[in-house]
Scaffold this motif. Structure first.
Motif, PDB file in Angstrom:
ATOM      1  N   HIS A  96       0.960  -1.283   0.010  1.00  0.00           N
ATOM      2  CA  HIS A  96      -0.145   0.095  -0.003  1.00  0.00           C
ATOM      3  C   HIS A  96       0.968   1.212   0.013  1.00  0.00           C
ATOM      4  N   HIS A  97       0.646   2.266  -0.840  1.00  0.00           N
ATOM      5  CA  HIS A  97       1.577   3.433  -1.220  1.00  0.00           C
ATOM      6  C   HIS A  97       1.679   4.194   0.108  1.00  0.00           C
ATOM      7  N   ILE A  98       0.529   4.464   0.925  1.00  0.00           N
ATOM      8  CA  ILE A  98       0.703   5.165   2.080  1.00  0.00           C
ATOM      9  C   ILE A  98       1.564   4.585   3.355  1.00  0.00           C
TER      10      ILE A  98
ATOM     11  N   GLY B 228       3.915   2.655   2.745  1.00  0.00           N
ATOM     12  CA  GLY B 228       5.231   3.007   2.206  1.00  0.00           C
ATOM     13  C   GLY B 228       5.777   4.287   2.459  1.00  0.00           C
ATOM     14  N   HIS B 229       4.724   5.404   2.430  1.00  0.00           N
ATOM     15  CA  HIS B 229       5.165   6.691   2.676  1.00  0.00           C
ATOM     16  C   HIS B 229       5.869   6.621   4.403  1.00  0.00           C
ATOM     17  N   ILE B 230       4.739   5.901   5.153  1.00  0.00           N
ATOM     18  CA  ILE B 230       5.216   6.163   6.531  1.00  0.00           C
ATOM     19  C   ILE B 230       6.506   5.208   6.737  1.00  0.00           C
TER      20      ILE B 230
ATOM     21  N   GLY C 178       9.222  12.418  -1.186  1.00  0.00           N
ATOM     22  CA  GLY C 178       8.405  12.248  -2.251  1.00  0.00           C
ATOM     23  C   GLY C 178       8.149  10.843  -2.783  1.00  0.00           C
ATOM     24  N   ASP C 179       7.652  10.454  -3.870  1.00  0.00           N
ATOM     25  CA  ASP C 179       7.674   9.009  -4.054  1.00  0.00           C
ATOM     26  C   ASP C 179       8.787   8.246  -4.412  1.00  0.00           C
ATOM     27  N   ASN C 180       9.226   7.254  -3.989  1.00  0.00           N
ATOM     28  CA  ASN C 180      10.451   6.371  -4.332  1.00  0.00           C
ATOM     29  C   ASN C 180       9.962   5.057  -4.092  1.00  0.00           C
TER      30      ASN C 180
HETATM   31 ZN    ZN Z   1       3.124   9.364  -2.543  1.00  0.00          ZN
END
Ligand code: ZN
Ligand code: KG4
Length: 342
Positions: A110-112, A114-116, A301-303
């Motif tokens: 899950h992308h979010i 991932g951000h965490i 940012g996204d990575n």
């Molecule tokens: Zn993102």
């Protein structure tokens, strides 16, 4: 355990190799920002096609940077939700196919989440439980991270995400795309008190917030000035906007910290790069005597590194995808996005 991770949920094609959820062996991010800037925002079909063109090269580069051949990785992970569906399908399908061709587990992420997890890479000692302010282009949430794969939403936006508001205001002020970094620098040195902007509250929901009134107020100010032929002090307006966003987010995070008694506070997502927000969070943490974790700008940012970090904990929790795994444009952070064989 070495995980090869893929990210393609929006306009960055990224691949990384992460060891045991905490160490970046390689991380490659190929941004499409310049392409989408021509249109003032992300064009979904162009994003998907650019991911398709870039994904093999980016994955190859991640392997080269880590000095690892694909068969040496222990698993392959990919962002499977949420995001632009055409964009997600490219990375998810590529990751799934690579995993099954190598006879390795495939881990949907899950992308979010991932951000965490970007914070696990930056702060080796950070462990749940902690409180997180997630502020990205598509999401603004207050999340209690109870465990690596257990989340509770305490509050969130009722309309626009913080990043979305930044991008729309940037467009109105002619600052370009992506708006967040442009507004951040435009606001430097601006007199935040020159323009009065609304700081909305959501009735009976003290941990929820709203950005649409704020965004509309900036748009109206800009249009009125244009109609009257007045020159707008863009720097002051950008500063007032940054101040209003920060003043919407930080008091709610502070309230959540007081209500839960949690003393570890984390920020995540693209807007976590905002200099006004970072300063205000530092001041808040000092006031509360809490520990604050702000990801380095390279991990805001996204990575794919953040996806590889979360993937490790999903793997430990048994969240391993099957050949039926799909991608989803929307999925709450608490949802398990693994598609099981029924
Ligand atoms: Zn993102
Ligand atoms: O997390 P992210 O990279 O992608 C999503 O998952 O949405 O967040 C992108 C958002 C964009 O809206 C961008 O304008 C915003 O993060 N952003 C910023 C800053 N840098 C990026 N917003 C405010 N200030 C910044 N310095």
């Amino acid at each position: 355990m070495k995980i090869l991770a893929i990210e393609s949920s929006c306009d960055e094609t990224a691949a990384a190799i992460i060891q045991d959820g905490r160490k970046i062996l390689s991380s490659i991010v190929d941004s499409q920002v310049e392409t989408h800037a021509l249109y003032g925002g992300v064009v979904p079909e162009i994003a998907s096609r650019r991911h398709m063109e870039a994904i093999v090269r980016v994955t190859d580069l991640a392997c080269q940077q880590a000095g690892i051949q694909p068969p040496q990785v222990d698993a392959v992970a990919a962002t499977c939700a949420p995001g632009l569906i055409g964009a997600l399908l490219v990375g998810a399908n590529f990751g799934k196919a690579l995993a099954f061709s190598l006879s390795k587990p495939f881990i949907p992420v899950h992308h979010i989440r991932g951000h965490i997890a970007a914070n696990y890479l930056a702060f080796p000692a950070l462990k749940p439980p902690f409180l997180t302010l997630v502020v990205s282009g598509g999401h603004s949430l207050l999340v209690l991270v109870k465990d690596y794969t257990a989340f509770e939403i305490l509050g969130g936006t009722r309309d626009d995400a913080a990043g979305e508001a930044f991008d729309k205001v940037a467009r109105v002020l002619g600052a370009g795309y992506p708006g967040g970094p442009k507004i951040d620098s435009m606001a430097q040195g601006g007199d935040a008190s020159k323009y009065k902007l609304p700081h909305a509250k959501v009735k009976d929901a003290p941990l929820d917030f709203s950005f649409s009134g704020l965004k509309t107020a900036v748009i109206n100010l800009a249009h009125n000035a244009a109609q009257k032929g007045e020159t707008l002090d863009k720097s002051a307006l950008a500063a007032a906007f940054c101040h209003a966003v920060v003043d919407t987010l930080v008091p709610r995070l502070e309230l959540a910290a007081k209500q839960t008694g949690i003393q570890q506070i984390v920020c995540a997502g693209g807007v976590a790069a905002n200099s006004w927000l970072r300063q205000a969070l530092q001041a808040m943490a000092e006031k509360l005597g809490a520990s604050l974790y702000l990801p380095p700008l390279s991990l805001c940012g996204d990575n794919a590194a953040m996806i590889g970090s979360q993937a490790y904990y999903e793997y430990l929790a048994g969240n391993i995808g099957t050949t039926l795994q799909n991608a989803f444009a929307t999925a709450e952070i608490q949802e398990n996005i693994c598609v099981k064989i029924s």
